[in-house]
Design an enzyme around this catalytic site. Structure first.
Site, PDB file in Angstrom:
ATOM      1  N   SER A  85      10.829 -17.746  -6.745  1.00  0.00           N
ATOM      2  CA  SER A  85      11.045 -17.428  -5.058  1.00  0.00           C
ATOM      3  C   SER A  85      12.445 -17.374  -4.913  1.00  0.00           C
ATOM      4  O   SER A  85      13.050 -16.499  -5.798  1.00  0.00           O
ATOM      5  CB  SER A  85      10.233 -18.624  -4.641  1.00  0.00           C
ATOM      6  OG  SER A  85      10.318 -18.117  -3.166  1.00  0.00           O
ATOM      7  N   ASP A  93       7.836 -14.303  -9.046  1.00  0.00           N
ATOM      8  CA  ASP A  93       7.780 -13.492  -7.433  1.00  0.00           C
ATOM      9  C   ASP A  93       8.860 -14.051  -6.854  1.00  0.00           C
ATOM     10  O   ASP A  93       8.731 -14.869  -5.421  1.00  0.00           O
ATOM     11  CB  ASP A  93       6.614 -14.141  -6.926  1.00  0.00           C
ATOM     12  CG  ASP A  93       6.051 -13.401  -5.907  1.00  0.00           C
ATOM     13  OD1 ASP A  93       5.993 -12.043  -5.962  1.00  0.00           O
ATOM     14  OD2 ASP A  93       5.128 -13.994  -5.055  1.00  0.00           O
ATOM     15  N   HIS A 142       1.462 -16.420  -4.153  1.00  0.00           N
ATOM     16  CA  HIS A 142       2.919 -16.576  -4.419  1.00  0.00           C
ATOM     17  C   HIS A 142       3.067 -17.640  -5.833  1.00  0.00           C
ATOM     18  O   HIS A 142       3.810 -17.075  -6.894  1.00  0.00           O
ATOM     19  CB  HIS A 142       3.819 -17.336  -3.278  1.00  0.00           C
ATOM     20  CG  HIS A 142       5.214 -17.104  -3.337  1.00  0.00           C
ATOM     21  ND1 HIS A 142       5.866 -16.271  -3.887  1.00  0.00           N
ATOM     22  CD2 HIS A 142       6.100 -17.973  -2.981  1.00  0.00           C
ATOM     23  CE1 HIS A 142       7.026 -16.318  -3.787  1.00  0.00           C
ATOM     24  NE2 HIS A 142       7.280 -17.308  -3.123  1.00  0.00           N
ATOM     25  N   ARG A 155     -17.120   8.620 -20.517  1.00  0.00           N
ATOM     26  CA  ARG A 155     -16.036   8.896 -21.561  1.00  0.00           C
ATOM     27  C   ARG A 155     -15.341   7.449 -21.151  1.00  0.00           C
ATOM     28  O   ARG A 155     -14.887   7.402 -20.147  1.00  0.00           O
ATOM     29  CB  ARG A 155     -15.227   9.814 -21.494  1.00  0.00           C
ATOM     30  CG  ARG A 155     -15.779  11.003 -22.060  1.00  0.00           C
ATOM     31  CD  ARG A 155     -14.827  12.226 -21.974  1.00  0.00           C
ATOM     32  NE  ARG A 155     -15.224  13.339 -22.582  1.00  0.00           N
ATOM     33  CZ  ARG A 155     -15.987  14.253 -22.115  1.00  0.00           C
ATOM     34  NH1 ARG A 155     -16.660  14.042 -20.993  1.00  0.00           N
ATOM     35  NH2 ARG A 155     -16.502  15.204 -23.079  1.00  0.00           N
ATOM     36  N   SER A 190     -10.906   1.920 -23.738  1.00  0.00           N
ATOM     37  CA  SER A 190     -10.484   0.302 -23.656  1.00  0.00           C
ATOM     38  C   SER A 190      -8.923   0.089 -23.811  1.00  0.00           C
ATOM     39  O   SER A 190      -8.201   0.635 -24.456  1.00  0.00           O
ATOM     40  CB  SER A 190     -11.377  -0.372 -24.944  1.00  0.00           C
ATOM     41  OG  SER A 190     -10.654  -1.637 -25.156  1.00  0.00           O
ATOM     42  N   GLU A 227      -7.497  -2.548 -24.121  1.00  0.00           N
ATOM     43  CA  GLU A 227      -6.973  -3.826 -25.269  1.00  0.00           C
ATOM     44  C   GLU A 227      -7.125  -3.133 -26.666  1.00  0.00           C
ATOM     45  O   GLU A 227      -6.203  -3.522 -27.297  1.00  0.00           O
ATOM     46  CB  GLU A 227      -7.823  -4.923 -25.052  1.00  0.00           C
ATOM     47  CG  GLU A 227      -7.470  -5.770 -23.813  1.00  0.00           C
ATOM     48  CD  GLU A 227      -7.364  -5.297 -22.577  1.00  0.00           C
ATOM     49  OE1 GLU A 227      -6.494  -5.682 -21.791  1.00  0.00           O
ATOM     50  OE2 GLU A 227      -8.366  -4.382 -21.962  1.00  0.00           O
ATOM     51  N   THR A 228      -8.086  -2.412 -26.963  1.00  0.00           N
ATOM     52  CA  THR A 228      -7.971  -1.771 -28.321  1.00  0.00           C
ATOM     53  C   THR A 228      -7.784  -0.475 -28.279  1.00  0.00           C
ATOM     54  O   THR A 228      -7.660   0.073 -29.576  1.00  0.00           O
ATOM     55  CB  THR A 228      -9.740  -2.125 -28.807  1.00  0.00           C
ATOM     56  OG1 THR A 228     -10.439  -1.080 -28.081  1.00  0.00           O
ATOM     57  CG2 THR A 228     -10.169  -3.414 -28.446  1.00  0.00           C
ATOM     58  N   GLN A 229      -7.719   0.132 -27.214  1.00  0.00           N
ATOM     59  CA  GLN A 229      -7.185   1.619 -27.258  1.00  0.00           C
ATOM     60  C   GLN A 229      -8.552   2.713 -27.888  1.00  0.00           C
ATOM     61  O   GLN A 229      -8.085   3.658 -28.018  1.00  0.00           O
ATOM     62  CB  GLN A 229      -5.896   1.959 -28.072  1.00  0.00           C
ATOM     63  CG  GLN A 229      -4.813   1.306 -27.353  1.00  0.00           C
ATOM     64  CD  GLN A 229      -4.523   2.010 -26.061  1.00  0.00           C
ATOM     65  OE1 GLN A 229      -3.919   2.846 -25.934  1.00  0.00           O
ATOM     66  NE2 GLN A 229      -4.884   1.290 -25.096  1.00  0.00           N
ATOM     67  N   LYS A 267     -11.554   4.965 -27.805  1.00  0.00           N
ATOM     68  CA  LYS A 267     -11.887   5.877 -26.890  1.00  0.00           C
ATOM     69  C   LYS A 267     -13.415   6.412 -27.297  1.00  0.00           C
ATOM     70  O   LYS A 267     -13.632   6.761 -28.466  1.00  0.00           O
ATOM     71  CB  LYS A 267     -11.232   6.963 -26.897  1.00  0.00           C
ATOM     72  CG  LYS A 267      -9.695   7.101 -26.461  1.00  0.00           C
ATOM     73  CD  LYS A 267      -8.885   8.070 -26.349  1.00  0.00           C
ATOM     74  CE  LYS A 267      -7.639   7.833 -26.086  1.00  0.00           C
ATOM     75  NZ  LYS A 267      -6.596   8.964 -26.237  1.00  0.00           N
TER      76      LYS A 267
END
Length: 535
Positions: free
Chosen positions: A198, A222, A310, A474, A477, A479-481, A483
């Site tokens: 802050s 923040d 916050h 389609r 992901s 995290e794993t990429q 497709k």
């Protein structure tokens, strides 16, 4: 805007029906909360809109026209305590600038990493409950580290505008302290990491600016918004204040300058969890329930009602220290709207990164904005998926704000009926949207998609079509990429019917991600390519 409206604008009215034995605790929490708010209400200056504009109050300080000021320790008001793993909530030993004997007395280890924690504005004039939690987490992650807590409580417990103006003097105190201890011990600057919450984030930025950007890293948790949103870089945290500046924005709801957290990017990497506006689990019902379950101890934390989002920035950083095997991932994106469509789940060219302590220290020409979703409890990690589908229809159909549920079945687990709302469904168009789950399902194998009814009775149920046809999904992901293409299970197309049964899709045999792409992504996220060993 009055300060109470600012703090409560994102909260909905509580519902106390059917609370049973928790009633007394809930009402007691409300009474105590009223006392806290009475502090604001009793002072016209605090409840007026002037608290959110640049204050005319400026603490006097000697001009910094030469470098001699940084060696004058007589005017330092802030205190610096070295906290230990054994007593994370107690100030057992203070290090005093200009007194080398205090370094030895406190057993400061110049060979170890040094963390400097800087708190923010406080109503009570006391340290908040998150301070010892962060101290403990830092010691657990880096055993033997020097964890210093900056005590500027007397200045931080003033009217907000007064405390905000005091950040300049506190920043000078911190600059003097770190410069002195670095010079005294000939300690490398790259072992100094400032963490400011802050108003404390701006204190860290001012300190970094005054030390000529020698500090290795500043983490802004923040950073405060009011009076700082439109201020110049010398008076706020900025990317020029350290070798690397990373920022977590968790409470930016409202118009610029009136949100509790600063909205504009101020670091090398600025991360906006859940869009940066509001955090899961911070609605008033959840917060009151948590307070009630802790009994008398919970009443001490009733201020969470107004600062839950916050303060989530701190707990996300603590999460990154403690849950190394469940690191949250953020993704570079131009806007949160594009992110919520699932359009930004790429890790190519450093477009994804871990958040918190383990972030990969990238310094681009301009500030990089990144987004992620989290869950409401620690560990906060979720798994991100982009779902793309083409809706076929013989008629011209358009539906808005439609509830949908999706179920994912994988090699490691499953998660069913993930709810989300599609802003619009249009026939003969391609749609893209983001879904998340906190379950690691492994390789995705089967997907169920169900279109819910948004009302019990709809005129369109009596005439017209309520059906789309879908051929493929389609899914990517984050995290794993990976497709993956999913085809309709029974035929070339499957029907997505409003209020009907779920459409089922199975993994297609079509080639998706190459073996080389998978290997490179694994190395990047799990190996040295991702800067895992960086402090």
């Amino acid at each position: 805007m009055p300060i109470l409206q600012l703090y409560l604008r994102h909260l909905t009215g509580p519902t106390f029906n059917n609370m049973g034995k928790e009633n007394i605790r809930f009402f007691t929490a409300w009474i105590l909360l009223g006392k806290i708010f009475a502090t604001f209400c009793s002072d016209p200056e605090l409840t007026s809109s002037t608290v959110f504009v640049n204050s005319s109050f400026t603490p006097t300080s000697p001009p910094a026209t030469t470098t001699e000021w940084i060696n004058d320790y007589t005017d330092i008001v802030s205190k610096f305590s070295l906290r230990t793993a054994e007593f994370p909530d107690d100030d057992m030993c203070y290090i005093v600038a200009g007194r080398p004997d205090t370094i030895q007395e406190c057993e400061f280890n110049a060979q170890m990493q040094t963390f400097v924690i800087i708190h923010g504005w406080t109503v009570t004039g006391m340290f908040e409950s998150w301070v010892p939690k962060l101290v403990s987490a830092l010691h657990e992650r880096v055993p033997g580290a020097n964890v210093i807590v900056v005590d500027w409580l007397t200045r931080a417990s003033q009217h907000y505008t007064t405390s905000a103006a005091y950040t300049k003097l506190v920043g000078r105190d911190v600059a003097k302290f770190v410069t002195w201890i670095q010079k005294e011990l000939q300690m490398p600057w790259d072992r100094i990491h400032l963490l400011g919450y802050s108003l404390g984030a701006h204190v860290a930025g001012i300190a970094g600016d005054l030390t000529d950007r020698k500090i290795s890293r500043i983490t802004g948790l923040d950073p405060a918004g009011p009076t700082f949103e439109h201020a110049d870089a010398q008076n706020t945290l900025s990317r020029d204040d350290a070798q690397f500046v990373d920022v977590l924005h968790t409470n930016t709801r409202g118009s610029p300058g009136q949100s509790i957290g600063i909205q504009k990017p101020v670091g090398h990497i600025d991360i906006y969890p859940n869009g940066g506006t509001f955090q899961p689990g911070c609605d008033i019902q959840n917060t009151l329930r948590g307070i009630a379950l802790e009994g008398i101890k919970g009443l001490q934390n009733v201020d969470q009602l107004v600062k839950c989002s916050h303060e989530r920035s701190i707990h996300l950083f603590i999460d990154s220290l403690l849950n190394m095997q469940q690191q949250s991932m953020a993704f570079r994106c131009n806007s949160r709207e594009a992110f919520y469509k699932g359009l930004c789940l790429s890790c190519r060219k450093n477009r994804c990164n871990k958040i918190g302590y383990n972030i990969n220290k990238l310094r681009m020409a301009r500030s990089v904005k990144m987004y992620l979703k989290t869950r409401k409890l620690m560990p906060y990690k979720v798994f991100h998926y982009q779902v793309k589908m083409h809706l076929f229809s013989k008629e011209s159909l358009t539906f808005k704000e439609q509830p949908v549920k999706i179920s994912l079945f994988g090699t490691h687990g499953e998660t069913e009926d993930i709810p989300f709302v599609l802003p619009v469904m249009i026939g003969n168009s391609t749609m893209s949207f983001l879904i998340t789950t906190d379950v690691d399902i492994g390789d995705l194998m089967i997907v169920h998609l169900r279109w819910e009814k948004d009302t019990l009775i709809s005129w369109s149920d009596w005439w017209g079509s309520n059906k789309f046809s879908v051929r493929k999904l389609r899914i990517k992901s984050g995290e794993t990429q990976s497709k993956v293409i999913f085809s309709a299970k029974e035929a070339e197309f499957t029907d997505l019917v409003r209020g009907g049964k779920a459409a089922e899709f199975v993994k297609s045999k079509e080639d998706n991600m190459s073996r080389k792409e998978k290997l490179m992504h694994k190395l990047k996220t799990q190996g040295s390519l991702f800067g895992q060993k960086d402090a």
